[in-house]
Each structure stands twice: as structure tokens, then as C-alpha cells.
Design an enzyme around this catalytic site. Structure first.
Site, PDB file in Angstrom:
ATOM      1  N   ASP A  81      44.705 -37.348  49.616  1.00  0.00           N
ATOM      2  CA  ASP A  81      45.537 -38.248  50.417  1.00  0.00           C
ATOM      3  C   ASP A  81      46.800 -38.716  49.710  1.00  0.00           C
ATOM      4  O   ASP A  81      47.306 -39.784  50.012  1.00  0.00           O
ATOM      5  CB  ASP A  81      44.702 -39.476  50.835  1.00  0.00           C
ATOM      6  CG  ASP A  81      45.403 -40.316  51.887  1.00  0.00           C
ATOM      7  OD1 ASP A  81      46.106 -39.747  52.727  1.00  0.00           O
ATOM      8  OD2 ASP A  81      45.253 -41.550  51.857  1.00  0.00           O
ATOM      9  N   HIS A 139      36.394 -41.617  51.478  1.00  0.00           N
ATOM     10  CA  HIS A 139      37.653 -41.908  50.800  1.00  0.00           C
ATOM     11  C   HIS A 139      37.862 -43.422  50.779  1.00  0.00           C
ATOM     12  O   HIS A 139      37.923 -44.059  51.824  1.00  0.00           O
ATOM     13  CB  HIS A 139      38.806 -41.224  51.513  1.00  0.00           C
ATOM     14  CG  HIS A 139      40.130 -41.428  50.843  1.00  0.00           C
ATOM     15  ND1 HIS A 139      40.391 -40.951  49.579  1.00  0.00           N
ATOM     16  CD2 HIS A 139      41.248 -42.068  51.234  1.00  0.00           C
ATOM     17  CE1 HIS A 139      41.617 -41.273  49.238  1.00  0.00           C
ATOM     18  NE2 HIS A 139      42.165 -41.966  50.220  1.00  0.00           N
ATOM     19  N   ASP A 156      40.479 -46.091  49.265  1.00  0.00           N
ATOM     20  CA  ASP A 156      41.713 -46.390  48.552  1.00  0.00           C
ATOM     21  C   ASP A 156      41.451 -47.507  47.554  1.00  0.00           C
ATOM     22  O   ASP A 156      40.949 -48.577  47.924  1.00  0.00           O
ATOM     23  CB  ASP A 156      42.804 -46.807  49.536  1.00  0.00           C
ATOM     24  CG  ASP A 156      43.319 -45.635  50.359  1.00  0.00           C
ATOM     25  OD1 ASP A 156      43.418 -44.536  49.804  1.00  0.00           O
ATOM     26  OD2 ASP A 156      43.616 -45.823  51.548  1.00  0.00           O
ATOM     27  N   HIS A 169      47.587 -43.874  44.628  1.00  0.00           N
ATOM     28  CA  HIS A 169      48.581 -43.323  45.551  1.00  0.00           C
ATOM     29  C   HIS A 169      49.033 -44.258  46.671  1.00  0.00           C
ATOM     30  O   HIS A 169      49.799 -43.832  47.553  1.00  0.00           O
ATOM     31  CB  HIS A 169      48.087 -41.990  46.134  1.00  0.00           C
ATOM     32  CG  HIS A 169      46.861 -42.108  46.996  1.00  0.00           C
ATOM     33  ND1 HIS A 169      45.630 -41.645  46.590  1.00  0.00           N
ATOM     34  CD2 HIS A 169      46.676 -42.602  48.231  1.00  0.00           C
ATOM     35  CE1 HIS A 169      44.752 -41.850  47.545  1.00  0.00           C
ATOM     36  NE2 HIS A 169      45.357 -42.432  48.550  1.00  0.00           N
TER      37      HIS A 169
END
Length: 1038
Positions: A374, A262, A264, A577
Site C-alpha cells: 500500500d 493490513h 497502517d 507510508h
């Protein structure tokens, strides 16, 4: 028998601790196994560096002047980059050995070899060595030059004394170790053997037979292992395998392990650094795939693929090769992993449209699963959007963060507000960054809340959030748990294989939103980002509509598809997000605001181009200002509104106009309102304004003491209460500052009652009445508001300006109303839903702060009050008090969040009947999509309407050029009332053919729509979204 070893009854604690000390990194490393992991060492032949404040490409970096540096030196401060040049010479006596470059430094590194990135380096992600050669041969090069690109930030940025604190710009980054070492692979394998066995001992427990079997074998391994004699190692490994090779039964739980990383797209680091994070992480994945033929890896976010394609083409080519093998697997189908609450319905469609198009183009197929592990909650309209984009599977885990209630399922059907269903899975380990420990695999089995229904779970392994990804050690751990009695069966898997297994189960269904009971401050934090998002969504909406009209009238009009795609992708990127929610550092917020500025500027230019194409023949040249004014409406219903139009000189005058649905008209004789606005000021300083529809009374502090529906003589404000009451709260969460608003903040409510400038009349009536006042929020913050009532308008608007300089405060505005209802209604994407106004259960009071889009409504039978806004999302309705959340002031991770000047508008609308019958939805759209004016028109063209919809329940949301056909338009509509309806789409566009299509604009050959006298006949079920492909006639036949 005299030589036989005596049987010793092993004491559990001493035997276990003996094994732990034998592999300890701290104790007895002079004589234990851990101390033999590395053999001989050799210093580097030469080490030099070059430091820069820029992120520059390899070719440019290696041309710089490199200066000597040594281990122990600092090489940079936060956000700088240091390029190291490493010259090394491998000793020839290391023949037959595995040789590593051992590199331990602060920050994140990338090894470059032969001008190509080959591996990421980071202590936080357990990557501190690079394999130079597996088995040194005489023919191998012994002298090499490598480069290490070191970013002065960690996997989680550079927070000062806390991960989520603002970056420490004075932090220094140090090189701790740089040398050549012999790596003893056989020792590594035994260390992993011991780790798995000792974890089985501890985690299976004293009541479990397998725990003691593992303990006894581990003890025997210590007995047999002579750390000074590697010839003993194979037999020790065989002992471990005696446990690992004992198989499970048929009924054992199956864990589908998939590599994951993951990343971001921006968070505690800027967008630019994410590009390098992707490369560092994915090049390591490719390296692991070359050595581990069964290893699979899933990867989302088309934007990140596009970054790597642009900046690292060689790496991207390898990724495509592994993707063809089904091992490097694109998932998600969206441009980024966006926020699941705040983007508009059309933005969510575009996330999938841009993402799926990219994956189809680059990898030959679209994604079949939505991957959003997430984000901070999931809209109840997402299932329909997914299904419309060819996706029927969904994975996340974020609801495991719920602060109050435990979500009851891990595998279930999720049903949206329209009835669409998708298969959803929450990995039971409650993480997307597992590292392959026995504890995680056992939790994956034990935490499964659907036991008896489902015997399969996903396990996503690899360091994440800031990148990193899987490691060889994680893979080695998982291999030992492939099918070991006592542990779940672990198989390397793919999303398709996993979800296919789930589809065989009978599952429960969850209906409605997946509300995260945490992080509800993100509905409000960084109000300027949220305003930029809303305004950009609406600007691109208008550009597409007017460009579509221009195209339909003149096929020679160059529809700006490439420019619009670029602007949409900027907007979609900012919906990531941690950006749109405001939970990012200042650097990211600045990037986001710069992108919004670019969208505004370029969008305004495209809007001008479309208007020029539509009306260029009518525009006056030069400085003439005595022409007519054209008014353009981009919404699908007729609007009668007061507008500002150019007057004499630089002044503006007001005019009441009626503009047709999705069309335009010239202002001829301004309309006379049936009931002009009147404004009267009383001796006590209060002011009353009314327009024949509503009457509003404000006290000297701008509070609404009466809101009266004149026709029905219905009062909206309870006796003794004041609406438009500003209130401020202490806002100190437990940890996640920018993210969280805690329930206890409600106990600190303080009304704003310090008047700076009392109520003053600005416009005294006629077409518009308005008053203004100012309040002192604190010694540092001031609020000024203009309250506006227009002729013919059922809403009172509150144009608000705030100079905000607070710390850990939360500002809201409250509207107590004379309405009693157990539920309030909130707009979401392509529809609305209800939430309780009471706190009966823990599920109810966990939603003390919720989100909506353009409006929320509290109604009883026959009457209600709606609160509209132009850029706010956080809100709540408790009992009869409607609250709109305005501003927060968190200090981490951005100490400047929300500080500064803010301008926004909200409106209140009392109404008879239901909000559907009263037109609340249309009024909210009107507030957000102002009419456009085109001044200085030579002639007055006839009134023209491009499209309209017969039913008020159906909203025509979007008109755009089709992605794959330049001669076609896509029209997107949705049912907004929650009703089943048949309606007509009427158009004056030169349409030759109409075909239904999905959200990816793929036509359905079985659904051709006949062009009838009344237009196109369309049938809708509640909240259904439909798209129609309109193929335009050739220019000569128009």
C-alpha cells in the site's frame, strides 16, 4: 407418478430473486432463512462502564469505579476509551446450544475474559458477536464476567462526514445492542451456501451452463427448506454440496488464499491506537486458527509485532506458537511498511536490517518476501536492497491505483538500476482486503494480465487498513470454492508455496521504477515531517561515523549501539507510508515531530559523546575561548568550504578551510581564496555576485536574470527568462487531498511578483557575499530569502524562510535554463535515474510531478544545470524548466498541514561536462552534511583522515559498528556515476581483517579482502552497493 413434483421451466429472474429474498436481511425476515439465524435472546445480568481519556492496561482498568449504563446510551467521544463490565447468566434451558454475546456499538472493541484479550469487535469488520460456548453443557460455567474495552474510533478513525476528513472531536459513540443470543450454526452454513450459489448465478452469466445449474439447485433448496423445521437443513446443505463437490479440470486457475490484515501503523488514528488495533485483529486471528486448522495468515511490520510483544505478552506467545506451525507467517522483512520513494538508501537498508533481525530473533528465521501492498510507488533501487537482505520475492498491489495507465503485468521480474532482479506479483483482484466473495475470486482469475504464462494468483483476504482481519464467514465462503467447477480453484496457501509455483513460469521483465500515477502530492505534503526525516537520517549518519572513529581509537569507548537502535527505530517508524508522505491526521504529525525532536536531542548528545572521546584531551576547561577550532568532515572526500567559527565574544567569523576525507583538521592560518567574492549593486536595484567560478545577477525581486559560468563563458538562464521564480498554483484534487496533485493544477500557474522588501546586500564579499529580499505570497503568507555565494563554491545557495498560511495552494520555485535534453536526471537511493522532459506518451505526462532526493540535473553534451536541496523531494523538469516543489496546503486529513514557518535551503549549480565529472553528487552531499566545528582546542592535532576512496564514482555512505561483533565496523559504499570501476578504499583505522558481507552484515567466507599497501581493492558495477566488514585489531596491537 401421480405424486411426482411437476417440472417447472424456471424463469431466471423470478427464480434468482426468490433465492435472494429467501436470505434477505431486509425482506420477509419473518419467514425467510435469514430471520432464523438467531434464536432465543436473554438480557445481560448487569452492564456498567468506566470512561477514560487514556489508553490504560486491563489491570488498571478493572480497578476503576464502574457506573451503570444501558443500551442506547452514549459512552464517549472521539479518542476516549470506555471499559464495559458485563455480568451475564446463560439460561440452563439453552443446553446444547451455541451461545453468543451479541454486541453492536460504535467504535472498536476488545473482549477480555479471564484477564486475557480474546476477540475484537467492530461492526465495520463484521465482528459483532463473541462465542461464549459452542455447545452449552451442564458442567460449563453459566455465570460469567467479561470486559469490553471500547475505543471511540472506527476502523478508519473518526473523520467528520468523510473518511479522510479531520477527526470529528464532537462525535459521540453509542451502544446499540448488548445481549445473549442462541446462534443457529446450521442456518449460518445454509446462508453461506445460498450466497455462493446465488453469486455464481449472477456472475457466471446467462451464457454459462454452471450459472443455470446453480440457479436450479438454489431453487430446489428453497423448496426443500422448512425454516421452522431444522431437520430439513441437512438435506438442503447436501443439495448445495452437489454443486460445490463437482470438481474443476486440471487447467483451472489456482488462487492462493492467505489471511491478511493490513494495519497502517498510523494514519487516521495515532500510533498508540495502532497498538490496540494490532491486538484486536490478531487475537481474532488466533481464535480463528484454533477453530480452522488449515487457516493461514500473513503479517508484516516488525514494529507491530514488537508492540504486541510488549503490551500483550500472552497473545504474543500464542502467535509464536502458531508461527512455529507455519500458520501465522511473518512477512515483509522490514520494520514497518515504509514509503517506497522518500527514505534514503541507508534508511531502506535499516528497515530490512532491523526487521529481519527481529524476525530472526523472535521466530527463528528471516523473511524471504518483501511485502509492501500500500505504498505510493517503488524506487528502482529496491530490488538491489531486497536481494542484499536475502529477499528475492516482492508483493504489492498499489499500482492498480494508477490514474492514467494500466500496468501491463501481474507477475513479472522487476529489475533495478543495478541489474538486480526480484520476482514480483500484484494480486489481480487489486486488493489486499478481500472478503471471499465469488466476484473477487473470479476477478482474480479474469484480471490476470499474464494469462498463458502464469496460472497462479494470490488472494489476500481480511478487513484491512484500520485492521479487523479475516472472519469466520470469509473462511466459510472460501471453503465452498476450494475446487468448484466453474470457479477458480481456491486453496489456503502460504507465500512460500505461492511464489514457488510462480518461479516455474517464464516471465516478462520490467526495468526501473514502479511509478504510481497518483498520490504525487505526498512528495511535498507536510514539509516539516520531510525535513525532520532528512535531518534525522544525516544526524544518525554522523553519529555512527564519529562513534566508529572513537571506537577504533579507544576500544573502551562505549559505542551507543542500544541508543542508536532505539533512535533508528523511531526514524524508521516515522517512515511509515502514511507518515513520511504526510497523509496522516494532526495527532500523528505531532507524534512524528515529537519523535524527530527526540532524535535530534539524543543524537546531539551522542555526537557530543563521540567528539568528547575523540578530542576530550584537547578541549579547554571552563570558559576559555581563545583556543583553536577543530573542523570535522564526515564525508569521504576532501572539502574546501567557508565555515562560521567562534569569534570574539558571542560573534562568529568566517574562515575558508580544507578538511580531509572523513577526518579532521585544526584551523591554523585561514586560507585565502584564489578569487574573493565580489558583490556590486546597480542603480536599478539589481545585484551581481561572482567568485571566479560563477557570476549571478539578481533583479530587485531576487530573481536570477543571469547565471554565468565564468571560465567557459556559458550563460545558464535563457534571454528574457528569470530563474528562482516563485510560482503558486491552485491545488484542489478530486478527492485524496493530502495525497494528490492533479495535472490540471499546472493550468493555474501564477508568478509571485509582490515585493515587500527589495534586494539588499548583507555581506559584501570576501569569503562570502549575500543578499536578502522578501516577497508577499498572499495576504497571509510571506517569503524571505537570503541568496549566498561563497568563495571557491560552484553553487549559489538560497536560504529560504516562509510564513505559510494558505488553503489548497501549491508553491514551487522554477529555474528555466539554457539546456536542451529529452531527459533529466534525478537522484534516488544509492544512485540516479532519468525521466523524460517531454509528454509524448501517456506514460510520460503521467509523471508531471515526480520525486528525487538531494539533487536533479538537466544536461546536454558538455553543459548542464543541477538543482540541489536539503529537505525537499517533489520536483519536475518539463522542457527546459526545472521546478522544485516547496509547500502544499491540503485540509484533509490534517487541516493544519504545512501551516506555519518553514526554513529550507536549495542551491543551483551550472557546470561544464557531465554532472558526474562536475561533482554535482558531492556538492549535494556537502549541502546536506555541514562540517562540524569543535571550538576551544588547546593544541593543534595533526590533520587526520580515517578513510577515503580513490575513485570519485564511489561514495562511502555508512560506517557503523557491526550488529553482531563489537570489534568490527561495517563500511557501506556504492557506485554513484553509473559506471564500472575498480577503486581503492584507503584507511588509517587499525584494521586486522576485511571481509565482504551482505546488507544484513552476514560475512561471505569466500570473499576475504587482502590488506594491501593501497588499502582494499574493490570492484563495482553501475550503482552496485557493497558492504565490507572491517575487523579491528585488539587494543594492545593498535
Amino acid at each position: 407418478m401421480a405424486d411426482a413434483q411437476p417440472v417447472v421451466l424456471k424463469h431466471r429472474r423470478t427464480a434468482l430473486e426468490r433465492g435472494e429474498k429467501f436470505v434477505s436481511e431486509v425482506y420477509f425476515t419473518d419467514c425467510n432463512l435469514r430471520g432464523r439465524l438467531f434464536g432465543d435472546t436473554c438480557p445481560l445480568a448487569s452492564l456498567s462502564c468506566f470512561k477514560t481519556a487514556q489508553r490504560i492496561p486491563y489491570d488498571e482498568a478493572i480497578r476503576q469505579e464502574f457506573l451503570p449504563i444501558k443500551v442506547g446510551d452514549c459512552f464517549g467521544s472521539t479518542w476516549q476509551t470506555c471499559w464495559f463490565k458485563i455480568e451475564l447468566s446463560i439460561p440452563r434451558e439453552w443446553a446444547g446450544k451455541e451461545v453468543h454475546l451479541l454486541w453492536e456499538s460504535d467504535g472498536e472493541g476488545m473482549v477480555w475474559r479471564d484477564a486475557q484479550p480474546v476477540q475484537g469487535l467492530t461492526q465495520e469488520g463484521e465482528k459483532t458477536s463473541y462465542i461464549l460456548v459452542d455447545n452449552l453443557k451442564e458442567a460449563d460455567p453459566h455465570s460469567l464476567t467479561l470486559y469490553v474495552e471500547a475505543a471511540c474510533n472506527g476502523l478508519f478513525g473518526a473523520g467528520k462526514n468523510s473518511m479522510i476528513a479531520p477527526p470529528d472531536l464532537d462525535k459521540k459513540f453509542t451502544l446499540h445492542k448488548a445481549e445473549l443470543v442462541v446462534f443457529n450454526r446450521d442456518v449460518h452454513e445454509l446462508l453461506v451456501d445460498f450466497e455462493i450459489l446465488l453469486d455464481m448465478v449472477k456472475l457466471l452469466g446467462e451464457e454459462n451452463q454452471r450459472s443455470f445449474q446453480a440457479l436450479y439447485v438454489a431453487n430446489q433448496m428453497v423448496n426443500l427448506c422448512d425454516v421452522t423445521n431444522p431437520s430439513t437443513f441437512p438435506a438442503v446443505h447436501e443439495l448445495a454440496c452437489s454443486i460445490f463437490n463437482q470438481k474443476n479440470g486440471e487447467s483451472q486457475h489456482t488462487v492462493h488464499a492467505m489471511g491478511h490484515c493490513h494495519i497502517d501503523s498510523a494514519w487516521l488514528w495515532p500510533y498508540e491506537e495502532t497498538i490496540r488495533k494490532c491486538a484486536r485483529s490478531w487475537v481474532t486471528v488466533v481464535h480463528l486458527m484454533e477453530k480452522n486448522p488449515t487457516f493461514t495468515f500473513v503479517c508484516s511490520q516488525a514494529q507491530q509485532f514488537e508492540w504486541v510483544k510488549t503490551h500483550y505478552p500472552g497473545l504474543y506467545a500464542k502467535i509464536q506458537d502458531f508461527a512455529k506451525q507455519g500458520r501465522f507467517i511473518p512477512v515483509g522483512g522490514t520494520w514497518v511498511e515504509m514509503d517506497g520513494n522518500l527514505p534514503s538508501g541507508e534508511s531502506m537498508v535499516r528497515q530490512f536490517l532491523q526487521g529481519q533481525q527481529f524476525f530472526k530473533q523472535e521466530f527463528g528465521k528471516t523473511c524471504s518476501e518483501f511485502w509492501l501492498p500500500d505504498t505510493f510507488g517503488y524506487s528502482a533501487q529496491l530490488p538491489q536492497v531486497m536481494c542484499g537482505c536475502g529477499i528475492h520475492r516482492f508483493l504489492t498491489q498499489k499500482l492498480s491505483w494508477n490514474l492514467v495507465n494500466t500496468f501491463p503485468h501481474n507477475t513479472f521480474f522487476w529489475e533495478g538500476i543495478d541489474g538486480s532482479q526480484v520476482l514480483a506479483h500484484f494480486p489481480p483482484a487489486d486488493s489486499y482486503g478481500l472478503v471471499g466473495h465469488v466476484e473477487e475470486i473470479l476477478k482474480t482469475m479474469k484480471n490476470n494480465r499474464d494469462k498463458g504464462l502464469v496460472n497462479h494468483s494470490a488472494a489476500l483476504f481480511g478487513f484491512g487498513d484500520g485492521g479487523g482481519g479475516p472472519t469466520q464467514k470469509i473462511l466459510d465462503r472460501l471453503k465452498r470454492m476450494k475446487d468448484t467447477d466453474g470457479l477458480p480453484r481456491v486453496q489456503m496457501s502460504t507465500p512460500d508455496r505461492f511464489f514457488s509455483a510462480l518461479e516455474k513460469a517464464q516471465l516478462c521483465t520490467w526495468v526501473g521504477e514502479l511509478f504510481l500515477e497518483l498520490h504525487n502530492g505526498t512528495y511535498t505534503t507536510h514539509g516539516q515531517i520531510k525535513k525532520g526525516n532528512r535531518e534525522s537520517e544525516h544526524l544518525l549518519h554522523d553519529v555512527e561515523i564519529l562513534s566508529s572513529f572513537a571506537l577504533s581509537m579507544r576500544s573502551s569507548f562505549p559505542y551507543p549501539s542500544a541508543k542508536l537502535q532505539y533512535l533508528w527505530r523511531l526514524l524508521l517508524l516515522n517512515q511509515f507510508h502514511d507518515v513520511l508522505p504526510g497523509s496522516c491526521i494532526q495527532l500523528v504529525a505531532e507524534d512524528a515531530m515529537r519523535y524527530y525532536s527526540e532524535i535530534r536531542s539524543a543524537g546531539a548528545g551522542l555526537l557530543k559523546d563521540a567528539l568528547q572521546s575523540l578530542f576530550g584531551d584537547l578541549l579547554m576547561s571552563g570558559q576559555e575561548t581563545n583556543g583553536s577550532t577543530l573542523v570535522v568532515n564526515t564525508l569521504p572526500w576532501e572539502r574546501t568550504e567557508v565555515i562560521s567559527k567562534p569569534g570574539t565574544g558571542e560573534s562568529e567569523t568566517l574562515a575558508l578551510v580544507t578538511v580531509p576525507s572523513m577526518g579532521y583538521c585544526a584551523i591554523q592560518e585561514p586560507l585565502t581564496p584564489p578569487h574573493p567574492v565580489t558583490v556590486s549593486k546597480e542603480t536599478d536595484g539589481s545585484v551581481t555576485m561572482e567568485n571566479g567560478i560563477v557570476q549571478v545577477r539578481l533583479d530587485s525581486m531576487g530573481r536570477v536574470t543571469s547565471l554565468f559560468l565564468m571560465h567557459s563563458k556559458r550563460e545558464s538562464v535563457p534571454r528574457g527568462c528569470c530563474a528562482n521564480q516563485f510560482v503558486i498554483f491552485d491545488d484542489v484534487p478530486l478527492y485524496w487531498d493530502a495525497w494528490d496533485v492533479m495535472d490540471y493544477h499546472l493550468q493555474t500557474r501564477k508568478p509571485i511578483v509582490h515585493l515587500l522588501k527589495p534586494l539588499e546586500v548583507i555581506l559584501s564579499g570576501g569569503l562570502r557575499g549575500s543578499v536578502t529580499f522578501s516577497l508577499k505570497i498572499s495576504e497571509k503568507s510571506v517569503l524571505t530569502q537570503e541568496v549566498i555565494l561563497d568563495a571557491t563554491c560552484p553553487c549559489i545557495r538560497f536560504q529560504t524562510q516562509i510564513d505559510w498560511n494558505e488553503a489548497h495552494k501549491f508553491l514551487k520555485v522554477e529555474f528555466p535554463v539554457k539546456v536542451r535534453s529529452p531527459n533529466a536526471t534525478y537522484e534516488i537511493q544509492f544512485g540516479h535515474l532519468q525521466r523524460p522532459t517531454h509528454w509524448n506518451t501517456s506514460w510520460d505526462w503521467a509523471r508531471f510531478e515526480v520525486w528525487s532526493h538531494k539533487w536533479m540535473d538537466l544536461s546536454e553534451h558538455g553543459f548542464g544545470v543541477a538543482l540541489l536541496n536539503d529537505c525537499k523531494y517533489g520536483c519536475s523538469v518539463h522542457s527546459n524548466v526545472m521546478s522544485l516543489s516547496l509547500l502544499r496546503a491540503p485540509k484533509s486529513p490534517d487541516a493544519t498541514a504545512d501551516i506555519g514557518r518553514h526554513q529550507f535551503t536549495y542551491a543551483v549549480m551550472p557546470h561544464m561536462g557531465s554532472f558526474q565529472e562536475a561533482g554535482v553528487i558531492r556538492q549535494a552531499y556537502n549541502l546536506n552534511f555541514p562540517l562540524h566545528t569543535v571550538p576551544n582546542i588547546l593544541a593543534q592535532p595533526p590533520t587526520w583522515s580515517a578513510l577515503s576512496v580513490q575513485s570519485p564514482a564511489v561514495v562511502l555512505e555508512t560506517i557503523k559498528q557491526a550488529e553482531d561483533r563489537t570489534d568490527a565496523l561495517v563500511v557501506r559504499l556504492y557506485e554513484s556515476h553509473g559506471s564500472t570501476v575498480v577503486t581503492w578504499l584507503q584507511t588509517r583505522l587499525p584494521v586486522q581483517e576485511a571481509i565482504m558481507c551482505d546488507l544484513l552484515e552476514r560475512p561471505d567466507p569466500s570473499k576475504h579482502l587482502p590488506l594491501e599497501e593501497h588499502g582494499l581493492r574493490l570492484s563495482f558495477t553501475p550503482f552496485q552497493v557493497q558492504s565490507v566488514l572491517l575487523i579491528l585489531k585488539q587494543q594492545g596491537s593498535r
